[in-house]
Design an enzyme around this catalytic site. Sequence first.
Site, PDB file in Angstrom:
ATOM      1  N   GLY A  19      53.607  45.817  47.255  1.00 16.76           N
ATOM      2  CA  GLY A  19      52.467  44.912  47.255  1.00 16.76           C
ATOM      3  C   GLY A  19      51.832  44.836  45.881  1.00 16.76           C
ATOM      4  N   GLY A  21      48.142  43.084  43.990  1.00 13.88           N
ATOM      5  CA  GLY A  21      46.899  42.337  44.080  1.00 13.88           C
ATOM      6  C   GLY A  21      46.251  42.219  42.729  1.00 13.88           C
ATOM      7  N   GLY A  22      45.002  41.748  42.727  1.00 11.90           N
ATOM      8  CA  GLY A  22      44.314  41.522  41.478  1.00 11.90           C
ATOM      9  C   GLY A  22      43.974  42.801  40.732  1.00 11.90           C
ATOM     10  N   MET A  23      43.807  43.905  41.458  1.00 11.67           N
ATOM     11  CA  MET A  23      43.373  45.153  40.831  1.00 11.67           C
ATOM     12  C   MET A  23      44.500  46.161  40.644  1.00 11.67           C
ATOM     13  SD  MET A  23      40.118  45.037  40.099  1.00 11.67           S
ATOM     14  CE  MET A  23      39.636  46.770  40.036  1.00 11.67           C
ATOM     15  N   VAL A  26      50.943  48.306  44.583  1.00 15.00           N
ATOM     16  CA  VAL A  26      51.201  49.367  45.548  1.00 15.00           C
ATOM     17  C   VAL A  26      52.703  49.608  45.623  1.00 15.00           C
ATOM     18  CG1 VAL A  26      50.959  50.126  47.941  1.00 15.00           C
ATOM     19  CG2 VAL A  26      49.153  48.748  46.887  1.00 15.00           C
ATOM     20  N   LYS A  41      48.967  53.474  44.794  1.00 17.36           N
ATOM     21  CA  LYS A  41      48.341  52.274  44.235  1.00 17.36           C
ATOM     22  C   LYS A  41      47.991  52.532  42.783  1.00 17.36           C
ATOM     23  CE  LYS A  41      44.614  48.937  44.969  1.00 17.36           C
ATOM     24  NZ  LYS A  41      43.480  48.539  45.846  1.00 17.36           N
ATOM     25  N   ASP A 139      35.757  43.389  51.994  1.00 17.06           N
ATOM     26  CA  ASP A 139      36.915  42.527  51.733  1.00 17.06           C
ATOM     27  C   ASP A 139      37.822  42.470  52.956  1.00 17.06           C
ATOM     28  OD1 ASP A 139      38.275  40.758  50.126  1.00 17.06           O
ATOM     29  OD2 ASP A 139      39.501  42.288  49.155  1.00 17.06           O
TER      30      ASP A 139
END
Length: 514
Positions: A19, A21-23, A26, A41, A139
Amino acid sequence: MSDLGRLIANRYRLVERVGRGGMGTVWRAEDEVLGRHVAVKKLHVPPHLPDDEVQRRHERTRREARSAARISHPNVIVVHDVVDDEGLPCIVMEYIPSVTLGDVLKERGTLPVGEAARIGRIMATALRAAHDAGVLHRDVKPANVLLGHAGRIVLTDFGIAVESGASSLTRTGELVGSIHYLAPERLRDGGAEPGPACDLWSLGTTLYQAVEGRHPFDRDTAIETAYAIAADPHEPPRGAGDLTPVIEGLLMKDPGLRMDAQEAERLLGHVAAAGTTPLAPTTRLENAGAPESPTPPAPSAPKRRRARRTALWIVAAAVVAATATGGVLLWPRGGGAPTNTDASGTSTSSPAPPSPAPAPLPAGYHLETASQGFSVPVPDGWTAKKVPGNEMAYIGPSELAGLRVDVVQFAGSDPLQHWRETEEDQTRRDNPGYERVRMAPTTFRGRPAGYWEFTFQGKVRKYRAVELSFTGTDGTQYVVYLSAPNAQWDQYRPVFDTAIKGIRLREQSGAHAP
């Protein structure tokens, strides 16, 4: 250079990227000490990022780990460790072979109502555990719900969560979270501080998307979407079936009136247990001469003022089916948070605080005065109906929606207590399919009030009712009540809100009459 195969903290071997994401990214990793798979992560730090922003991201990563670690619940992701990798923090979590709810919705479009309810109930349970631990997720969205291959459902990604008592990492004027799932109160009033109700709004949006296949406020641009969330009504769900009352309760614009996690969990459990499928579209009565809902016998005169009139005040053609079943209904937004309406009576903006004086009459409404001395705005075209006692009663042109206002006396000074005492043995008994949406204290023009909203099943269609109970400055108790088909609730709800905003009480009718 790829991170595949790298060893993190001399222990975790990165095996597969699962995975991004923006931050952060993973990875599935092998714990070479314990011989198990974990999820790692890794934080993203773009080149040339200012030092203060780098530090904020570091702290946010550490807080994500702490927030999740505070919650001990089988449906919340388990955090094992926070380790350093070349100066960047990494979170080590349990690895759950899974897909996200977001991925499933992209592939399938929608979920059956019963399955959406099952997932939603577990999400509500997880959120309740988080809130009890003093953690707000901030979120909640389909992408952060893991659907495990073994059937386990897990709420994950506490990357922007906030703990009670912790200092903020958000700059003034900055909003964090996915815009589509931000609660309206975060987008109004300069961005109010988040509370548990914000997470419940996001749950409602997720459930809506799960059964409708679309976001309730999706627009062409992010700015338009944000405005719609803050100010516009959502289109009533068409495929939600018995999930509709939960979605509507969670998508209340006013956080004070929004359904809480415990109530959502209870109602979602009922729907999931029944394995509900979407209901067929409702139709008008074939035989317009008969009421759609049962009409229990009215209580005897000495008990009537203590009885609660339920939402079964429905009319089919010329027949008004008024029921008195043990109490007086309260309106959830009663005076404390009405929506604004345009000239057509359509809800156009978010709830606003009440004012001490009645609001001016909007276009399309006229003032009706009761024999008891109070006045209330009524839509043009609605006709007066004779009902027992001295209540004001008006029915809409469709003869399926009705407004009632009365001066009453409860059994005691607390209507909420009386409703709760009679809800099970009277209201639920006398109203087939009764489900509470919201029963809570509120205020009306600065004074304590009670709000009650619920749904029930008529002979042909499902109905929703709302009631507000409050006391005027002269000690008179008032009850304002509306019932209408659940499928057209957004169309009729402004009638109630306008009545609440514009009612002229006995002590005000002279001073504020238009």
